[in-house]
Design an enzyme around this catalytic site. Sequence first.
Site, PDB file in Angstrom:
ATOM      1  N   ASP A  18       0.866  -1.181   0.000  1.00  0.00           N
ATOM      2  CA  ASP A  18       0.000   0.000   0.000  1.00  0.00           C
ATOM      3  C   ASP A  18       0.900   1.228   0.000  1.00  0.00           C
ATOM      4  O   ASP A  18       0.801   2.121   0.851  1.00  0.00           O
ATOM      5  CB  ASP A  18      -0.970   0.004   1.186  1.00  0.00           C
ATOM      6  N   HIS A 161      -8.316  -6.278   9.858  1.00  0.00           N
ATOM      7  CA  HIS A 161      -8.531  -7.268   8.800  1.00  0.00           C
ATOM      8  C   HIS A 161      -8.426  -8.696   9.314  1.00  0.00           C
ATOM      9  O   HIS A 161      -9.015  -9.607   8.734  1.00  0.00           O
ATOM     10  CB  HIS A 161      -7.524  -7.062   7.661  1.00  0.00           C
ATOM     11  N   HIS A 187      -0.809  -4.266   5.775  1.00  0.00           N
ATOM     12  CA  HIS A 187      -2.251  -4.455   5.614  1.00  0.00           C
ATOM     13  C   HIS A 187      -3.053  -3.985   6.827  1.00  0.00           C
ATOM     14  O   HIS A 187      -3.887  -3.099   6.696  1.00  0.00           O
ATOM     15  CB  HIS A 187      -2.575  -5.911   5.282  1.00  0.00           C
ATOM     16  N   HIS A 189      -3.472  -1.748   9.968  1.00  0.00           N
ATOM     17  CA  HIS A 189      -2.857  -0.456  10.273  1.00  0.00           C
ATOM     18  C   HIS A 189      -2.481  -0.395  11.748  1.00  0.00           C
ATOM     19  O   HIS A 189      -3.072   0.349  12.532  1.00  0.00           O
ATOM     20  CB  HIS A 189      -3.810   0.669   9.891  1.00  0.00           C
TER      21      HIS A 189
END
Length: 269
Positions: A18, A161, A187, A189
């Site tokens: 990301d 997640h 992924h 945070h």
Amino acid sequence: MGIIGEKLDVDFIISTGDNFYDRGLTGIDDPAFHQSFTDIYTAPSLQKQWYNVLGNHDYRGNVEAQLSPILTKMDSRWLCLRSFILNAGPDMAEFFFVDTTPMVDKYFIDPEDEVYDWKGVLPRENYIKNLLMEVESALRESTAKWKIVVGHHTIKSAGHHGNTVELGIYLLPIIQAYDVDLYINGHDHCLEHISSTESPIQFLTSGGGSKSWRGDIKWWNPQEMKFYYDGQGFMSVEMTQTEVDVNFYDVSGNVLHKWSTSKQLSSAM
């Protein structure tokens, strides 16, 4: 990062994906490359090689742009490939960077009005099969003292997640079979350290670069959960042939969590 990088005299920096939020880069001329990379990491200690993997948000943009050597000409620190190996010294350490996004079903089945750039990935089944074969072959042939696998998605996580089911099916058995020491991901945070009761693998989440403080954490076995921090920060890994030291830091460079392990040097035959 700049201050800690100077103290440690870092050799290189890893991004766990990301890289450009929220939808990657639109092309090689996207100003986000400068706004989110070149103009941000300006400290002298961070003018080293950066090794970057793709995250799911990067796949929402032009993937080929991030992989383009033109970006490396614009900023020589930048290196982004789908999957690759970094040899950090003979018989010392190898880092295996794995493109995890194509493994996740929901980006294909339920993309939630997002458009993903699957050029170079389709047909998906072949891509995943070949990728896993390459990872397994590379791990099997590795003679490195330390083996570190880096991917964007979580394998074990108590964050927003949570676990990535597909990685548990595809990737986890391989890294367990070939004695991987660390699995490092983004992924979620947050900053996170989970050990495993099934193997010596340490699962390290370093996703605290942005959009932290989500306030949600799932229950996790206290025997495995060594550290969880829902805020922003980063981590460092220092290695010798016999020792590994991992530190997690908040944005001010305060150490939040430390973990170390050691191995014996192999005796010469």
